[in-house]
Design a protein around this motif. Sequence first.
Motif, PDB file in Angstrom:
ATOM      1  N   VAL A  17      37.405  30.015  50.531  1.00 34.84           N
ATOM      2  CA  VAL A  17      37.550  30.242  49.028  1.00 34.84           C
ATOM      3  C   VAL A  17      37.413  31.683  49.029  1.00 34.84           C
ATOM      4  CG1 VAL A  17      36.107  29.912  46.996  1.00 34.84           C
ATOM      5  CG2 VAL A  17      36.446  28.130  48.426  1.00 34.84           C
ATOM      6  N   LEU A  18      36.701  32.532  49.719  1.00 26.83           N
ATOM      7  CA  LEU A  18      36.566  33.883  49.508  1.00 26.83           C
ATOM      8  C   LEU A  18      37.773  34.636  50.040  1.00 26.83           C
ATOM      9  CD1 LEU A  18      32.981  34.810  50.561  1.00 26.83           C
ATOM     10  CD2 LEU A  18      34.078  34.291  48.174  1.00 26.83           C
ATOM     11  N   ALA A  19      38.491  33.967  51.178  1.00 27.50           N
ATOM     12  CA  ALA A  19      39.690  34.531  51.636  1.00 27.50           C
ATOM     13  C   ALA A  19      41.029  34.514  50.516  1.00 27.50           C
ATOM     14  CB  ALA A  19      40.225  33.968  52.724  1.00 27.50           C
ATOM     15  N   ALA A  20      40.863  33.498  49.761  1.00 30.73           N
ATOM     16  CA  ALA A  20      41.850  33.388  48.582  1.00 30.73           C
ATOM     17  C   ALA A  20      41.465  34.097  47.502  1.00 30.73           C
ATOM     18  CB  ALA A  20      41.715  31.745  48.012  1.00 30.73           C
ATOM     19  N   LEU A  21      40.404  34.326  47.144  1.00 25.16           N
ATOM     20  CA  LEU A  21      40.176  35.554  46.168  1.00 25.16           C
ATOM     21  C   LEU A  21      40.308  37.056  46.523  1.00 25.16           C
ATOM     22  CD1 LEU A  21      36.421  34.166  44.902  1.00 25.16           C
ATOM     23  CD2 LEU A  21      38.699  33.796  43.870  1.00 25.16           C
ATOM     24  N   ARG A  22      40.198  37.148  47.971  1.00 22.58           N
ATOM     25  CA  ARG A  22      40.376  38.432  48.622  1.00 22.58           C
ATOM     26  C   ARG A  22      41.950  38.871  48.621  1.00 22.58           C
ATOM     27  NH1 ARG A  22      38.057  37.315  52.924  1.00 22.58           N
ATOM     28  NH2 ARG A  22      35.991  37.753  52.067  1.00 22.58           N
ATOM     29  N   ASP A  23      42.690  37.711  48.802  1.00 17.11           N
ATOM     30  CA  ASP A  23      44.153  37.703  48.943  1.00 17.11           C
ATOM     31  C   ASP A  23      44.958  37.621  47.829  1.00 17.11           C
ATOM     32  OD1 ASP A  23      43.536  38.474  51.737  1.00 17.11           O
ATOM     33  OD2 ASP A  23      43.949  36.178  52.327  1.00 17.11           O
ATOM     34  N   GLY A  24      44.082  37.074  46.760  1.00 17.54           N
ATOM     35  CA  GLY A  24      45.121  36.919  45.427  1.00 17.54           C
ATOM     36  C   GLY A  24      45.838  35.477  45.525  1.00 17.54           C
ATOM     37  N   ALA A  34      14.951  30.455  46.025  1.00 24.08           N
ATOM     38  CA  ALA A  34      14.251  31.669  45.361  1.00 24.08           C
ATOM     39  C   ALA A  34      15.364  32.678  44.938  1.00 24.08           C
ATOM     40  CB  ALA A  34      13.289  32.355  46.210  1.00 24.08           C
ATOM     41  N   ASP A  35      16.204  32.766  45.653  1.00 24.10           N
ATOM     42  CA  ASP A  35      17.207  33.959  45.641  1.00 24.10           C
ATOM     43  C   ASP A  35      18.663  33.577  46.280  1.00 24.10           C
ATOM     44  OD1 ASP A  35      18.510  36.148  45.090  1.00 24.10           O
ATOM     45  OD2 ASP A  35      17.259  37.626  45.766  1.00 24.10           O
ATOM     46  N   ALA A  36      19.503  32.736  45.949  1.00 21.20           N
ATOM     47  CA  ALA A  36      20.546  32.559  46.672  1.00 21.20           C
ATOM     48  C   ALA A  36      21.650  33.515  46.680  1.00 21.20           C
ATOM     49  CB  ALA A  36      21.221  31.155  45.896  1.00 21.20           C
ATOM     50  N   PRO A  37      21.982  34.312  45.823  1.00 24.72           N
ATOM     51  CA  PRO A  37      22.667  35.545  46.046  1.00 24.72           C
ATOM     52  C   PRO A  37      22.399  36.531  47.149  1.00 24.72           C
ATOM     53  CG  PRO A  37      22.401  35.107  43.544  1.00 24.72           C
ATOM     54  CD  PRO A  37      21.280  34.249  44.284  1.00 24.72           C
ATOM     55  N   ALA A  38      21.319  36.644  47.388  1.00 25.56           N
ATOM     56  CA  ALA A  38      20.695  37.565  48.709  1.00 25.56           C
ATOM     57  C   ALA A  38      21.190  36.791  49.707  1.00 25.56           C
ATOM     58  CB  ALA A  38      19.033  37.820  48.464  1.00 25.56           C
ATOM     59  N   VAL A  39      20.858  35.574  49.977  1.00 29.30           N
ATOM     60  CA  VAL A  39      21.115  34.834  51.208  1.00 29.30           C
ATOM     61  C   VAL A  39      22.573  34.758  51.430  1.00 29.30           C
ATOM     62  CG1 VAL A  39      20.967  32.574  52.578  1.00 29.30           C
ATOM     63  CG2 VAL A  39      19.332  33.291  50.883  1.00 29.30           C
ATOM     64  N   GLY A  64      35.348  37.039  37.518  1.00 29.06           N
ATOM     65  CA  GLY A  64      34.688  36.583  36.263  1.00 29.06           C
ATOM     66  C   GLY A  64      33.951  35.464  36.583  1.00 29.06           C
ATOM     67  N   TRP A  65      33.418  35.115  37.902  1.00 27.39           N
ATOM     68  CA  TRP A  65      32.632  34.080  38.303  1.00 27.39           C
ATOM     69  C   TRP A  65      31.460  34.354  38.478  1.00 27.39           C
ATOM     70  CZ3 TRP A  65      35.768  31.046  42.533  1.00 27.39           C
ATOM     71  CH2 TRP A  65      37.135  30.470  42.111  1.00 27.39           C
ATOM     72  N   THR A  66      30.463  33.416  38.879  1.00 25.77           N
ATOM     73  CA  THR A  66      28.937  33.407  38.955  1.00 25.77           C
ATOM     74  C   THR A  66      28.480  32.825  39.929  1.00 25.77           C
ATOM     75  OG1 THR A  66      28.656  33.894  36.620  1.00 25.77           O
ATOM     76  CG2 THR A  66      26.569  33.221  37.851  1.00 25.77           C
ATOM     77  N   PHE A  98      28.111  36.708  53.446  1.00 23.36           N
ATOM     78  CA  PHE A  98      29.222  37.196  53.010  1.00 23.36           C
ATOM     79  C   PHE A  98      29.097  38.264  52.123  1.00 23.36           C
ATOM     80  CE2 PHE A  98      29.408  32.508  53.150  1.00 23.36           C
ATOM     81  CZ  PHE A  98      30.451  32.214  54.051  1.00 23.36           C
ATOM     82  N   PRO A  99      29.083  39.386  52.760  1.00 20.95           N
ATOM     83  CA  PRO A  99      28.836  40.869  51.849  1.00 20.95           C
ATOM     84  C   PRO A  99      29.647  41.257  50.579  1.00 20.95           C
ATOM     85  CG  PRO A  99      28.642  41.205  54.389  1.00 20.95           C
ATOM     86  CD  PRO A  99      29.393  39.795  54.289  1.00 20.95           C
ATOM     87  N   ASP A 100      30.952  40.812  50.886  1.00 19.08           N
ATOM     88  CA  ASP A 100      31.764  41.066  49.674  1.00 19.08           C
ATOM     89  C   ASP A 100      31.962  39.831  48.748  1.00 19.08           C
ATOM     90  OD1 ASP A 100      33.013  39.457  51.200  1.00 19.08           O
ATOM     91  OD2 ASP A 100      35.240  40.399  50.990  1.00 19.08           O
ATOM     92  N   ALA A 101      31.012  38.969  48.665  1.00 15.96           N
ATOM     93  CA  ALA A 101      31.116  37.816  47.781  1.00 15.96           C
ATOM     94  C   ALA A 101      30.906  38.142  46.425  1.00 15.96           C
ATOM     95  CB  ALA A 101      30.408  36.646  48.341  1.00 15.96           C
ATOM     96  N   ALA A 102      29.840  38.872  46.236  1.00 13.97           N
ATOM     97  CA  ALA A 102      29.505  39.138  44.737  1.00 13.97           C
ATOM     98  C   ALA A 102      30.732  40.025  43.940  1.00 13.97           C
ATOM     99  CB  ALA A 102      28.306  40.064  44.839  1.00 13.97           C
TER     100      ALA A 102
END
Length: 319
Positions: free
Chosen positions: A292-299, A240-245, A261-263, A250-254
Amino acid sequence: MRILLTGSSGWLGRFLAPLLWQAGHDPFGLDVAPGRHTHRVGSVTDAALVRRLFAEHRFDGVIHAAALHKPDIARYPRRAFIDVNVTGTLNLLEAAVAHGASRFVLTSTTSLMITQAIRDETAPAAVWLDETSGPLLPRNIYGVTKRGAEELARLFHADHGLPVVVLRTARFFPEDDDTHRALAGENMKANEFLHRRLTVEDCARAHVAAFDRAPALGFGLYIVSAPTPFGRADAAQLKADAPAVIAKYFPDAAALYAARGWTLPARIGRVYDAAAIERDLGFRCRTDFAAVLAALRDGGPLPFAHDPAYTSPNDHFLR
Protein backbone atom coordinates in the motif's frame (compact mmCIF):
# COMPACT_ATOMS: atom_id res chain seq x y z
CA MET A 1 -10.64 -32.05 -10.59
CA ARG A 2 -14.37 -31.42 -10.82
CA ILE A 3 -15.14 -28.97 -8.02
CA LEU A 4 -18.45 -27.70 -6.71
CA LEU A 5 -17.88 -24.00 -6.01
CA THR A 6 -20.68 -22.41 -4.02
CA GLY A 7 -21.01 -18.64 -3.97
CA SER A 8 -19.66 -18.51 -7.53
CA SER A 9 -21.37 -15.19 -8.33
CA GLY A 10 -20.07 -13.52 -5.16
CA TRP A 11 -17.08 -11.28 -4.67
CA LEU A 12 -14.75 -14.16 -3.84
CA GLY A 13 -16.26 -16.58 -6.35
CA ARG A 14 -15.66 -14.35 -9.33
CA PHE A 15 -11.92 -14.34 -8.54
CA LEU A 16 -11.68 -17.93 -7.34
CA ALA A 17 -13.28 -19.65 -10.34
CA PRO A 18 -10.69 -18.40 -12.88
CA LEU A 19 -7.83 -19.38 -10.53
CA LEU A 20 -9.22 -22.90 -10.28
CA TRP A 21 -9.36 -23.14 -14.07
CA GLN A 22 -5.77 -21.92 -14.31
CA ALA A 23 -4.73 -24.58 -11.78
CA GLY A 24 -6.20 -27.29 -14.02
CA HIS A 25 -9.47 -27.81 -12.13
CA ASP A 26 -13.02 -27.80 -13.48
CA PRO A 27 -15.19 -25.67 -11.19
CA PHE A 28 -18.98 -25.92 -11.32
CA GLY A 29 -20.58 -22.79 -9.89
CA LEU A 30 -23.70 -22.79 -7.70
CA ASP A 31 -25.17 -19.51 -6.51
CA VAL A 32 -28.51 -17.91 -5.71
CA ALA A 33 -27.78 -15.27 -8.36
CA PRO A 34 -26.66 -15.69 -11.97
CA GLY A 35 -23.10 -14.84 -12.82
CA ARG A 36 -20.32 -15.45 -15.30
CA HIS A 37 -18.99 -18.44 -13.35
CA THR A 38 -22.34 -19.82 -12.17
CA HIS A 39 -23.64 -22.94 -13.90
CA ARG A 40 -26.72 -23.51 -11.72
CA VAL A 41 -28.81 -20.89 -9.98
CA GLY A 42 -29.99 -22.36 -6.71
CA SER A 43 -29.39 -22.44 -2.99
CA VAL A 44 -27.31 -24.71 -0.78
CA THR A 45 -30.39 -24.82 1.45
CA ASP A 46 -32.05 -27.03 -1.19
CA ALA A 47 -30.83 -30.47 -0.10
CA ALA A 48 -32.48 -32.21 -3.04
CA LEU A 49 -30.72 -29.90 -5.49
CA VAL A 50 -27.37 -30.46 -3.80
CA ARG A 51 -27.82 -34.25 -3.93
CA ARG A 52 -28.88 -34.09 -7.56
CA LEU A 53 -25.87 -32.01 -8.57
CA PHE A 54 -23.50 -34.45 -6.87
CA ALA A 55 -25.21 -37.40 -8.57
CA GLU A 56 -25.05 -35.71 -11.98
CA HIS A 57 -21.52 -34.29 -11.83
CA ARG A 58 -19.65 -36.53 -9.37
CA PHE A 59 -17.68 -33.70 -7.80
CA ASP A 60 -14.22 -34.60 -6.55
CA GLY A 61 -14.28 -31.81 -4.01
CA VAL A 62 -16.14 -28.79 -2.65
CA ILE A 63 -15.17 -25.19 -1.99
CA HIS A 64 -18.03 -23.76 0.04
CA ALA A 65 -17.84 -19.97 -0.18
CA ALA A 66 -21.58 -19.22 -0.16
CA ALA A 67 -22.95 -17.58 2.98
CA LEU A 68 -25.03 -14.83 4.45
CA HIS A 69 -22.60 -12.25 5.87
CA LYS A 70 -22.55 -9.66 8.61
CA PRO A 71 -24.09 -6.83 6.52
CA ASP A 72 -27.00 -9.17 5.76
CA ILE A 73 -28.05 -9.04 9.42
CA ALA A 74 -29.93 -5.83 8.68
CA ARG A 75 -31.89 -7.48 5.85
CA TYR A 76 -32.58 -11.09 6.81
CA PRO A 77 -33.99 -12.87 9.88
CA ARG A 78 -31.83 -15.12 12.05
CA ARG A 79 -33.54 -18.16 10.59
CA ALA A 80 -32.12 -17.34 7.15
CA PHE A 81 -28.58 -17.37 8.58
CA ILE A 82 -29.21 -20.79 10.12
CA ASP A 83 -30.69 -22.10 6.88
CA VAL A 84 -27.85 -20.88 4.66
CA ASN A 85 -24.77 -20.99 6.88
CA VAL A 86 -25.53 -24.08 8.95
CA THR A 87 -28.08 -26.25 7.15
CA GLY A 88 -26.58 -25.41 3.76
CA THR A 89 -23.15 -26.52 4.99
CA LEU A 90 -24.65 -29.73 6.38
CA ASN A 91 -26.31 -30.46 3.02
CA LEU A 92 -22.97 -30.12 1.24
CA LEU A 93 -21.03 -32.19 3.77
CA GLU A 94 -23.56 -35.01 3.64
CA ALA A 95 -23.51 -35.07 -0.14
CA ALA A 96 -19.71 -34.90 -0.22
CA VAL A 97 -19.42 -37.95 2.04
CA ALA A 98 -22.18 -39.88 0.26
CA HIS A 99 -20.49 -39.41 -3.11
CA GLY A 100 -16.91 -39.96 -1.99
CA ALA A 101 -15.53 -36.45 -2.46
CA SER A 102 -11.84 -36.25 -1.67
CA ARG A 103 -11.79 -32.85 0.07
CA PHE A 104 -13.84 -29.93 1.38
CA VAL A 105 -12.78 -26.30 1.89
CA LEU A 106 -15.01 -24.05 4.00
CA THR A 107 -14.81 -20.28 3.88
CA SER A 108 -15.24 -19.00 7.42
CA THR A 109 -14.49 -15.68 9.06
CA THR A 110 -12.28 -14.08 11.68
CA SER A 111 -15.42 -12.23 12.77
CA LEU A 112 -16.48 -15.22 14.89
CA MET A 113 -13.35 -14.71 17.02
CA ILE A 114 -14.35 -11.19 18.04
CA THR A 115 -16.17 -11.09 21.35
CA GLN A 116 -17.99 -7.95 22.40
CA ALA A 117 -15.10 -7.12 24.73
CA ILE A 118 -12.59 -7.36 21.88
CA ARG A 119 -14.79 -5.22 19.67
CA ASP A 120 -15.12 -2.63 22.45
CA GLU A 121 -11.32 -2.72 22.90
CA THR A 122 -11.50 -2.98 26.67
CA ALA A 123 -8.10 -4.70 26.98
CA PRO A 124 -5.03 -2.60 27.90
CA ALA A 125 -3.13 -3.94 24.88
CA ALA A 126 -3.97 -5.02 21.36
CA VAL A 127 -5.44 -8.53 21.41
CA TRP A 128 -3.28 -10.96 19.45
CA LEU A 129 -5.48 -13.44 17.58
CA ASP A 130 -4.39 -16.76 16.14
CA GLU A 131 -5.90 -20.22 15.75
CA THR A 132 -5.46 -20.96 19.47
CA SER A 133 -7.40 -17.88 20.63
CA GLY A 134 -10.51 -18.37 22.72
CA PRO A 135 -12.94 -18.89 24.20
CA LEU A 136 -14.92 -18.14 21.06
CA LEU A 137 -18.00 -16.10 21.89
CA PRO A 138 -19.40 -14.77 18.60
CA ARG A 139 -21.34 -11.57 19.13
CA ASN A 140 -23.97 -11.92 16.37
CA ILE A 141 -25.92 -14.49 14.35
CA TYR A 142 -23.38 -14.37 11.54
CA GLY A 143 -20.55 -15.43 13.83
CA VAL A 144 -22.67 -18.01 15.61
CA THR A 145 -23.70 -19.72 12.38
CA LYS A 146 -20.22 -19.67 10.86
CA ARG A 147 -18.91 -21.22 14.07
CA GLY A 148 -21.60 -23.87 13.73
CA ALA A 149 -20.52 -24.54 10.14
CA GLU A 150 -16.91 -24.95 11.28
CA GLU A 151 -17.92 -27.49 13.90
CA LEU A 152 -19.99 -29.45 11.38
CA ALA A 153 -16.95 -29.61 9.09
CA ARG A 154 -14.75 -30.77 11.96
CA LEU A 155 -17.32 -33.41 12.91
CA PHE A 156 -17.53 -34.79 9.37
CA HIS A 157 -13.77 -35.10 9.27
CA ALA A 158 -13.78 -36.92 12.62
CA ASP A 159 -16.70 -39.21 11.78
CA HIS A 160 -16.07 -39.88 8.08
CA GLY A 161 -12.44 -39.00 7.43
CA LEU A 162 -13.40 -36.27 4.97
CA PRO A 163 -10.33 -34.02 4.49
CA VAL A 164 -11.39 -30.51 5.47
CA VAL A 165 -9.68 -27.12 5.57
CA VAL A 166 -11.47 -24.20 7.22
CA LEU A 167 -10.25 -20.73 6.27
CA ARG A 168 -11.07 -17.92 8.68
CA THR A 169 -10.68 -15.01 6.32
CA ALA A 170 -10.08 -11.45 7.42
CA ARG A 171 -11.80 -8.56 5.65
CA PHE A 172 -11.69 -8.47 1.86
CA PHE A 173 -15.05 -6.92 0.94
CA PRO A 174 -14.93 -4.03 -1.56
CA GLU A 175 -17.75 -1.89 -0.16
CA ASP A 176 -17.59 0.63 2.67
CA ASP A 177 -17.69 -0.61 6.23
CA ASP A 178 -21.33 -0.87 7.31
CA THR A 179 -20.54 0.11 10.91
CA HIS A 180 -17.54 2.44 11.05
CA ARG A 181 -17.52 5.54 8.87
CA ALA A 182 -15.02 7.78 10.65
CA LEU A 183 -12.57 7.43 7.75
CA ALA A 184 -12.98 7.36 3.98
CA GLY A 185 -13.28 3.84 2.65
CA GLU A 186 -9.87 3.65 0.96
CA ASN A 187 -8.12 5.08 4.00
CA MET A 188 -9.80 2.56 6.30
CA LYS A 189 -8.96 -0.37 4.04
CA ALA A 190 -5.33 0.74 3.80
CA ASN A 191 -5.08 0.92 7.59
CA GLU A 192 -6.56 -2.55 7.96
CA PHE A 193 -3.70 -4.10 5.99
CA LEU A 194 -1.67 -3.55 9.14
CA HIS A 195 -3.72 -6.01 11.14
CA ARG A 196 -6.96 -7.39 9.63
CA ARG A 197 -7.38 -7.27 5.84
CA LEU A 198 -6.31 -9.01 2.65
CA THR A 199 -7.12 -8.63 -1.02
CA VAL A 200 -9.76 -10.76 -2.68
CA GLU A 201 -7.05 -12.03 -5.02
CA ASP A 202 -5.01 -13.31 -2.08
CA CYS A 203 -8.13 -14.81 -0.54
CA ALA A 204 -8.78 -16.74 -3.75
CA ARG A 205 -5.16 -17.95 -3.82
CA ALA A 206 -5.49 -19.19 -0.24
CA HIS A 207 -8.51 -21.28 -1.19
CA VAL A 208 -6.66 -22.93 -4.07
CA ALA A 209 -3.73 -23.72 -1.76
CA ALA A 210 -6.10 -25.15 0.87
CA PHE A 211 -7.91 -27.29 -1.70
CA ASP A 212 -4.64 -28.72 -3.00
CA ARG A 213 -3.29 -29.53 0.48
CA ALA A 214 -6.47 -30.77 2.18
CA PRO A 215 -5.85 -34.53 1.78
CA ALA A 216 -2.34 -34.22 3.24
CA LEU A 217 -3.59 -32.15 6.17
CA GLY A 218 -6.66 -34.20 7.04
CA PHE A 219 -8.11 -31.30 8.99
CA GLY A 220 -6.82 -27.76 9.18
CA LEU A 221 -8.15 -24.43 10.39
CA TYR A 222 -6.32 -21.24 9.47
CA ILE A 223 -6.56 -17.49 9.72
CA VAL A 224 -6.02 -15.84 6.34
CA SER A 225 -4.90 -12.22 6.47
CA ALA A 226 -2.12 -10.05 5.10
CA PRO A 227 1.02 -10.63 7.18
CA THR A 228 1.18 -8.10 9.98
CA PRO A 229 4.44 -6.18 10.38
CA PHE A 230 3.98 -6.19 14.14
CA GLY A 231 5.14 -8.61 16.80
CA ARG A 232 3.49 -9.56 20.06
CA ALA A 233 5.89 -7.28 21.89
CA ASP A 234 4.21 -4.32 20.16
CA ALA A 235 0.75 -5.08 21.56
CA ALA A 236 0.73 -2.60 24.44
CA GLN A 237 2.11 0.30 22.42
CA LEU A 238 -0.24 -0.43 19.51
CA LYS A 239 -3.13 0.22 21.85
CA ALA A 240 -1.57 3.36 23.33
CA ASP A 241 0.14 4.96 20.31
CA ALA A 242 -0.18 3.07 17.04
CA PRO A 243 1.48 5.78 14.87
CA ALA A 244 4.66 5.49 16.91
CA VAL A 245 4.79 1.73 16.32
CA ILE A 246 4.03 2.13 12.64
CA ALA A 247 6.86 4.67 12.35
CA LYS A 248 9.33 2.08 13.64
CA TYR A 249 8.53 -0.23 10.76
CA PHE A 250 7.62 2.35 8.09
CA PRO A 251 9.39 5.68 8.77
CA ASP A 252 7.77 7.49 5.81
CA ALA A 253 4.23 6.21 6.40
CA ALA A 254 3.01 9.39 8.13
CA ALA A 255 4.29 11.66 5.36
CA LEU A 256 2.85 9.45 2.62
CA TYR A 257 -0.50 9.43 4.38
CA ALA A 258 -0.48 13.18 4.91
CA ALA A 259 0.17 13.77 1.22
CA ARG A 260 -2.91 11.72 0.42
CA GLY A 261 -5.00 13.40 3.12
CA TRP A 262 -5.26 10.14 5.03
CA THR A 263 -5.02 9.36 8.73
CA LEU A 264 -3.09 6.55 10.38
CA PRO A 265 -4.90 4.63 13.12
CA ALA A 266 -4.47 6.26 16.52
CA ARG A 267 -4.66 2.86 18.16
CA ILE A 268 -5.04 -0.74 17.11
CA GLY A 269 -7.08 -3.04 19.33
CA ARG A 270 -6.59 -6.41 17.61
CA VAL A 271 -4.08 -8.11 15.34
CA TYR A 272 -4.68 -11.24 13.25
CA ASP A 273 -1.65 -13.52 13.05
CA ALA A 274 -1.57 -15.54 9.81
CA ALA A 275 1.70 -17.34 10.56
CA ALA A 276 0.13 -20.81 10.78
CA ILE A 277 -1.06 -20.98 7.17
CA GLU A 278 2.36 -19.89 6.00
CA ARG A 279 4.00 -22.55 8.16
CA ASP A 280 1.69 -25.42 7.18
CA LEU A 281 0.66 -24.59 3.61
CA GLY A 282 3.49 -22.33 2.51
CA PHE A 283 0.89 -19.68 1.73
CA ARG A 284 1.54 -15.97 2.27
CA CYS A 285 -0.54 -13.06 1.02
CA ARG A 286 1.22 -11.11 -1.71
CA THR A 287 -0.30 -7.75 -0.79
CA ASP A 288 0.51 -6.19 2.57
CA PHE A 289 0.80 -2.72 4.12
CA ALA A 290 4.20 -2.24 2.51
CA ALA A 291 2.54 -2.68 -0.89
CA VAL A 292 0.00 0.00 0.00
CA LEU A 293 2.78 2.42 0.92
CA ALA A 294 4.67 1.56 -2.26
CA ALA A 295 1.63 2.58 -4.30
CA LEU A 296 1.39 5.87 -2.42
CA ARG A 297 5.12 6.44 -2.83
CA ASP A 298 5.10 5.74 -6.56
CA GLY A 299 1.76 7.36 -7.33
CA GLY A 300 0.41 4.10 -8.71
CA PRO A 301 -3.01 2.50 -8.28
CA LEU A 302 -3.86 1.16 -4.86
CA PRO A 303 -3.31 -2.62 -4.63
CA PHE A 304 -6.80 -3.36 -3.32
CA ALA A 305 -10.36 -2.97 -4.54
CA HIS A 306 -12.71 -0.31 -3.23
CA ASP A 307 -16.26 -0.15 -4.55
CA PRO A 308 -18.83 1.68 -2.39
CA ALA A 309 -21.57 0.68 -4.85
CA TYR A 310 -20.96 -3.07 -4.57
CA THR A 311 -24.03 -5.12 -3.66
CA SER A 312 -24.02 -8.75 -2.64
CA PRO A 313 -25.73 -11.45 -4.74
CA ASN A 314 -27.46 -12.41 -1.48
CA ASP A 315 -30.01 -9.74 -2.39
CA HIS A 316 -31.55 -12.43 -4.60
CA PHE A 317 -31.91 -14.95 -1.76
CA LEU A 318 -35.34 -14.08 -0.38
CA ARG A 319 -36.92 -12.74 -3.53
